[in-house]
Design a protein around this motif. Structure first.
Motif, PDB file in Angstrom:
ATOM      1  N   SER A 141       2.689   8.897  -0.725  1.00  0.00           N
ATOM      2  CA  SER A 141       1.448   9.475  -1.902  1.00  0.00           C
ATOM      3  C   SER A 141       0.791   8.582  -2.964  1.00  0.00           C
ATOM      4  CB  SER A 141       2.512  10.724  -2.740  1.00  0.00           C
ATOM      5  OG  SER A 141       1.788  10.884  -3.683  1.00  0.00           O
ATOM      6  N   VAL A 142       0.074   8.364  -3.612  1.00  0.00           N
ATOM      7  CA  VAL A 142      -0.714   7.546  -4.815  1.00  0.00           C
ATOM      8  C   VAL A 142      -0.538   8.350  -6.203  1.00  0.00           C
ATOM      9  CG1 VAL A 142      -1.335   6.115  -3.638  1.00  0.00           C
ATOM     10  CG2 VAL A 142      -2.282   7.767  -3.963  1.00  0.00           C
ATOM     11  N   CYS A 143       0.644   9.648  -6.324  1.00  0.00           N
ATOM     12  CA  CYS A 143       0.264  10.381  -7.118  1.00  0.00           C
ATOM     13  C   CYS A 143       0.845   9.858  -8.942  1.00  0.00           C
ATOM     14  CB  CYS A 143       0.904  11.710  -7.472  1.00  0.00           C
ATOM     15  SG  CYS A 143      -0.364  12.750  -5.972  1.00  0.00           S
ATOM     16  N   THR A 144       1.581   8.559  -8.777  1.00  0.00           N
ATOM     17  CA  THR A 144       2.264   8.477  -9.421  1.00  0.00           C
ATOM     18  C   THR A 144       2.933   7.056  -9.197  1.00  0.00           C
ATOM     19  OG1 THR A 144       5.340   8.610  -8.509  1.00  0.00           O
ATOM     20  CG2 THR A 144       4.053  10.356  -9.590  1.00  0.00           C
ATOM     21  N   PRO A 145       2.345   6.291 -10.340  1.00  0.00           N
ATOM     22  CA  PRO A 145       3.162   4.608 -10.229  1.00  0.00           C
ATOM     23  C   PRO A 145       4.901   4.147  -9.520  1.00  0.00           C
ATOM     24  CG  PRO A 145       2.671   5.027 -12.397  1.00  0.00           C
ATOM     25  CD  PRO A 145       2.843   6.398 -11.523  1.00  0.00           C
ATOM     26  N   SER A 146       5.213   4.703  -8.996  1.00  0.00           N
ATOM     27  CA  SER A 146       6.442   4.492  -7.865  1.00  0.00           C
ATOM     28  C   SER A 146       5.899   5.065  -6.727  1.00  0.00           C
ATOM     29  CB  SER A 146       7.449   5.291  -8.378  1.00  0.00           C
ATOM     30  OG  SER A 146       8.218   6.682  -8.841  1.00  0.00           O
ATOM     31  N   ALA A 148       3.205   4.964  -5.190  1.00  0.00           N
ATOM     32  CA  ALA A 148       2.321   4.052  -4.995  1.00  0.00           C
ATOM     33  C   ALA A 148       2.662   3.477  -4.547  1.00  0.00           C
ATOM     34  CB  ALA A 148       0.799   4.069  -5.722  1.00  0.00           C
ATOM     35  N   ILE A 149       3.543   3.068  -4.833  1.00  0.00           N
ATOM     36  CA  ILE A 149       4.042   1.638  -5.424  1.00  0.00           C
ATOM     37  C   ILE A 149       5.130   1.285  -3.586  1.00  0.00           C
ATOM     38  CG2 ILE A 149       6.137  -0.042  -5.227  1.00  0.00           C
ATOM     39  CD1 ILE A 149       5.766   0.603  -8.635  1.00  0.00           C
ATOM     40  N   GLU A 150       5.601   2.928  -3.205  1.00  0.00           N
ATOM     41  CA  GLU A 150       6.191   2.931  -2.423  1.00  0.00           C
ATOM     42  C   GLU A 150       5.190   3.048  -0.770  1.00  0.00           C
ATOM     43  OE1 GLU A 150       7.872   6.290  -2.073  1.00  0.00           O
ATOM     44  OE2 GLU A 150       8.935   5.965   1.013  1.00  0.00           O
ATOM     45  N   ALA A 151       3.730   3.710  -1.503  1.00  0.00           N
ATOM     46  CA  ALA A 151       2.664   3.253  -0.060  1.00  0.00           C
ATOM     47  C   ALA A 151       2.307   2.268   0.528  1.00  0.00           C
ATOM     48  CB  ALA A 151       1.708   3.868  -0.697  1.00  0.00           C
ATOM     49  N   SER A 152       1.899   1.278  -1.350  1.00  0.00           N
ATOM     50  CA  SER A 152       2.025  -0.027  -1.058  1.00  0.00           C
ATOM     51  C   SER A 152       2.557  -0.390   0.157  1.00  0.00           C
ATOM     52  CB  SER A 152       1.300  -0.745  -2.019  1.00  0.00           C
ATOM     53  OG  SER A 152       1.246  -1.933  -1.947  1.00  0.00           O
ATOM     54  N   GLU A 153       4.009  -0.247  -0.260  1.00  0.00           N
ATOM     55  CA  GLU A 153       5.098  -1.717   0.303  1.00  0.00           C
ATOM     56  C   GLU A 153       4.874  -1.211   2.430  1.00  0.00           C
ATOM     57  OE1 GLU A 153       7.788  -1.702  -2.768  1.00  0.00           O
ATOM     58  OE2 GLU A 153       8.643  -0.262  -1.420  1.00  0.00           O
ATOM     59  N   LYS A 154       4.985   0.359   2.510  1.00  0.00           N
ATOM     60  CA  LYS A 154       4.206   1.054   3.659  1.00  0.00           C
ATOM     61  C   LYS A 154       3.016   0.519   4.269  1.00  0.00           C
ATOM     62  CE  LYS A 154       8.143   4.620   3.702  1.00  0.00           C
ATOM     63  NZ  LYS A 154       9.167   5.968   3.554  1.00  0.00           N
ATOM     64  N   LEU A 155       2.505   0.580   3.954  1.00  0.00           N
ATOM     65  CA  LEU A 155       1.263   0.236   4.267  1.00  0.00           C
ATOM     66  C   LEU A 155       1.155  -1.381   4.473  1.00  0.00           C
ATOM     67  CD1 LEU A 155      -1.489   0.851   4.755  1.00  0.00           C
ATOM     68  CD2 LEU A 155      -2.295  -0.351   2.062  1.00  0.00           C
ATOM     69  N   GLN A 156       2.048  -2.377   3.893  1.00  0.00           N
ATOM     70  CA  GLN A 156       2.125  -3.248   3.939  1.00  0.00           C
ATOM     71  C   GLN A 156       2.964  -3.585   5.568  1.00  0.00           C
ATOM     72  OE1 GLN A 156       0.884  -6.348   3.161  1.00  0.00           O
ATOM     73  NE2 GLN A 156      -0.210  -5.060   1.909  1.00  0.00           N
ATOM     74  N   SER A 157       3.669  -2.694   5.566  1.00  0.00           N
ATOM     75  CA  SER A 157       4.741  -3.251   6.923  1.00  0.00           C
ATOM     76  C   SER A 157       3.876  -2.342   7.706  1.00  0.00           C
ATOM     77  CB  SER A 157       5.847  -1.789   6.740  1.00  0.00           C
ATOM     78  OG  SER A 157       6.600  -1.953   6.057  1.00  0.00           O
ATOM     79  N   THR A 158       2.810  -1.282   8.008  1.00  0.00           N
ATOM     80  CA  THR A 158       1.949  -0.708   8.980  1.00  0.00           C
ATOM     81  C   THR A 158       1.228  -1.907   9.622  1.00  0.00           C
ATOM     82  OG1 THR A 158       2.286   0.358   7.891  1.00  0.00           O
ATOM     83  CG2 THR A 158       0.943   1.342   9.754  1.00  0.00           C
ATOM     84  N   ILE A 159       0.749  -2.552   8.730  1.00  0.00           N
ATOM     85  CA  ILE A 159      -0.265  -4.191   8.372  1.00  0.00           C
ATOM     86  C   ILE A 159       0.661  -4.699   9.428  1.00  0.00           C
ATOM     87  CG2 ILE A 159      -1.142  -6.207   7.519  1.00  0.00           C
ATOM     88  CD1 ILE A 159      -2.206  -4.113   5.030  1.00  0.00           C
ATOM     89  N   GLU A 160       2.051  -4.940   8.993  1.00  0.00           N
ATOM     90  CA  GLU A 160       2.753  -5.710   9.466  1.00  0.00           C
ATOM     91  C   GLU A 160       2.776  -6.059  11.553  1.00  0.00           C
ATOM     92  OE1 GLU A 160       2.882  -9.284   8.122  1.00  0.00           O
ATOM     93  OE2 GLU A 160       3.541  -9.961  10.254  1.00  0.00           O
ATOM     94  N   ALA A 161       3.259  -4.763  11.825  1.00  0.00           N
ATOM     95  CA  ALA A 161       3.345  -4.356  12.835  1.00  0.00           C
ATOM     96  C   ALA A 161       1.912  -4.751  13.634  1.00  0.00           C
ATOM     97  CB  ALA A 161       4.037  -2.738  13.120  1.00  0.00           C
ATOM     98  N   ASP A 279       1.458   6.634  11.795  1.00  0.00           N
ATOM     99  CA  ASP A 279       2.326   5.300  11.886  1.00  0.00           C
ATOM    100  C   ASP A 279       2.096   5.418  10.150  1.00  0.00           C
ATOM    101  OD1 ASP A 279       3.139   4.058  14.277  1.00  0.00           O
ATOM    102  OD2 ASP A 279       0.360   4.420  14.750  1.00  0.00           O
ATOM    103  N   PHE A 280       1.120   5.545   9.942  1.00  0.00           N
ATOM    104  CA  PHE A 280       0.719   5.697   8.151  1.00  0.00           C
ATOM    105  C   PHE A 280       0.790   6.852   7.539  1.00  0.00           C
ATOM    106  CE2 PHE A 280      -0.721   4.541   4.398  1.00  0.00           C
ATOM    107  CZ  PHE A 280       0.071   3.970   3.266  1.00  0.00           C
ATOM    108  N   SER A 281       1.503   7.522   6.736  1.00  0.00           N
ATOM    109  CA  SER A 281      -0.198   8.658   6.241  1.00  0.00           C
ATOM    110  C   SER A 281       0.228   9.085   5.108  1.00  0.00           C
ATOM    111  CB  SER A 281       0.519   9.985   7.235  1.00  0.00           C
ATOM    112  OG  SER A 281      -0.124  10.848   5.742  1.00  0.00           O
ATOM    113  N   MET A 282      -0.862   9.075   4.070  1.00  0.00           N
ATOM    114  CA  MET A 282      -0.943   9.092   2.649  1.00  0.00           C
ATOM    115  C   MET A 282      -1.508  10.388   2.249  1.00  0.00           C
ATOM    116  SD  MET A 282      -1.990   9.970  -0.777  1.00  0.00           S
ATOM    117  CE  MET A 282      -3.584   9.574  -0.391  1.00  0.00           C
TER     118      MET A 282
END
Ligand SMILES: Cc1cc2nc3c(=O)[nH]c(=O)nc-3n(C[C@H](O)[C@H](O)[C@H](O)COP(=O)(O)OP(=O)(O)OC[C@H]3O[C@@H](n4cnc5c(N)ncnc54)[C@H](O)[C@@H]3O)c2cc1C
Length: 362
Positions: A141-146, A148-161, A279-282
């Motif tokens: 989710s990107v509804c709160t800062p925390s 959104a931080i988790e979303a960004s981290e998971k997006l980075q792992s997906t990009i890495e894959a 693989d990644f869903s928001m």
């Protein structure tokens, strides 16, 4: 001297507090009750969710601002109940609050008021869909800062894959048929697409927009018209063009019924059911009221008189369903107020559209 109590220091509550601070004479009291020590500019969380902004770029310390710049008494607490008629022990109306401030957490207090502004905003109702959301589910989710931080981290792992050669499916949109905040997901999907391009992995990603909107570009409000380059374009054409240009697929009229690890189940308005693997869903959650209760002078529960079944406060706007042509500006009053004949006004300031609520007090 009058005391104004504001519940919720979000976008609308904080705006109301600052306007009141500017407009009311000093003998009046302004008390802000809000459980989170930080203010958050929520719309910019979509940048935190792709790692292009940090939490400190979209938040600030509320207590510090109120102490330095205003006459606003900040109580770090959450409201539990409203007592608009007072109680047997107290003539004055009051709210019962519970502190969240470290060292005072769990302590309850009754705060009397002359005017009450309810600006508690939405509860993120992830529980409405099994498996939805970051805490107990499988989507981000990107509804709160925390979040959104988790979303960004998971997006980075997906990009890495994807950098390692994996083909990934990215699904962004709404997580229930009753969602109302499609615009946030709509902005986020373009941020994600842009970041994937920058990372050189766009060709590895299938990107899908999954939404409860009737048409693409509806945004939950029957569409928009956009004036650009001398043309007026309807939202459907505009949004479809943006997605076609970026090779983004779309699925509309969808109610997400369940999310499992890597799989979304959804039903389309025509009654057909489908699944999509990801693989990644928001997915944005549906919203509800925060669950405030209300009691009369004798302690009787009047929650259902003041709040609608979804937890939002009933107001004097006229939302009766009827044809578009029969709606008028009068249906949305300037000051949203509980229609109940209670001694002191309870004003609803949810959603930033109504900071002018403060005029009532001046
Ligand atoms: C990712 C994202 C992007 C968005 N982008 C846009 C945009 O570009 N444009 C736009 O117009 N809108 C946007 N929105 C919607 C916009 O953020 C909301 O409409 C707006 O925040 C609502 O303001 P509010 O003050 O009613 O609620 P909020 O801003 O949510 O504030 C509610 C406050 O009440 C507090 N609170 C909760 N429970 C209690 C309690 N029991 N007692 C006391 N306080 C309580 C909360 O801690 C919070 O401080 C976006 C939303 C999201 C999630």
């Amino acid at each position: 001297m009058a005391r104004v109590v504001i519940l919720g220091s979000g976008i609308s509550g904080h705006t109301a507090a600052r306007y009141l601070n500017k407009s009311l004479r000093k003998e009046h009291e302004i008390i802000m009750v809000s459980p989170n020590p930080n203010w958050n500019w929520i719309p910019s969380n979509i940048w935190v969710g792709v790692g292009q902004m940090k939490e400190e770029d979209v938040t600030f310390d509320l207590a510090d601002v109120y102490k330095r710049k205003t006459n606003i008494d900040f109580r770090q607490a959450k409201a539990l109940s409203i007592h608009p008629e007072g109680s047997k022990a107290s003539e004055k109306p009051f709210v019962t609050v519970e502190y969240t401030l470290e060292g005072k957490a769990g302590e309850q207090e009754n705060i009397e008021y002359d005017y009450l502004i309810n600006a508690t905003g939405p509860k993120l109702n992830f529980g409405a869909t099994e498996g939805l959301g970051p805490d107990h589910g499988h989507t981000v989710s990107v509804c709160t800062p925390s979040h959104a931080i988790e979303a960004s981290e998971k997006l980075q792992s997906t990009i890495e894959a994807m950098r390692q050669g994996k083909e990934c499916t990215i699904v962004i949109g709404t997580g229930h048929g009753m969602c109302t905040c499609q615009g946030a997901a709509f902005e986020y999907i373009y941020n994600v697409e842009h970041v994937l391009k920058d990372a050189g992995v766009r060709d590895k990603a299938r990107i899908v927009w999954l939404s409860n909107e009737y048409e693409l570009g509806d945004f939950g409000m029957g569409g928009v018209h956009i004036k650009r380059g001398g043309y007026i374009t309807n939202g459907k054409t505009f949004a479809e063009s943006l997605m076609v240009e970026r090779n983004i697929e779309w699925i509309t009229r969808a109610h997400v019924s369940k999310v499992e690890a890597g799989k979304i189940h959804y039903e389309i308005l025509d009654g057909s059911t489908h699944e999509i693997e990801f693989d990644f869903s928001m997915l944005i959650p549906p919203f509800a009221g925060v669950g405030l209760q209300a009691f009369n002078k004798d302690g009787g529960d009047i929650t259902s008189d003041i709040f609608a079944p979804n937890g939002f406060m009933k107001v004097d706007a006229d939302y009766t369903p009827r044809p578009y042509e029969e709606w008028s500006a009068r249906d949305w009053p300037k000051h949203y107020q509980t229609p109940l004949p209670i001694p002191s006004p309870v004003l609803e300031n949810t959603l930033v559209k109504n900071p002018s609520v403060c005029n009532t007090l001046i």
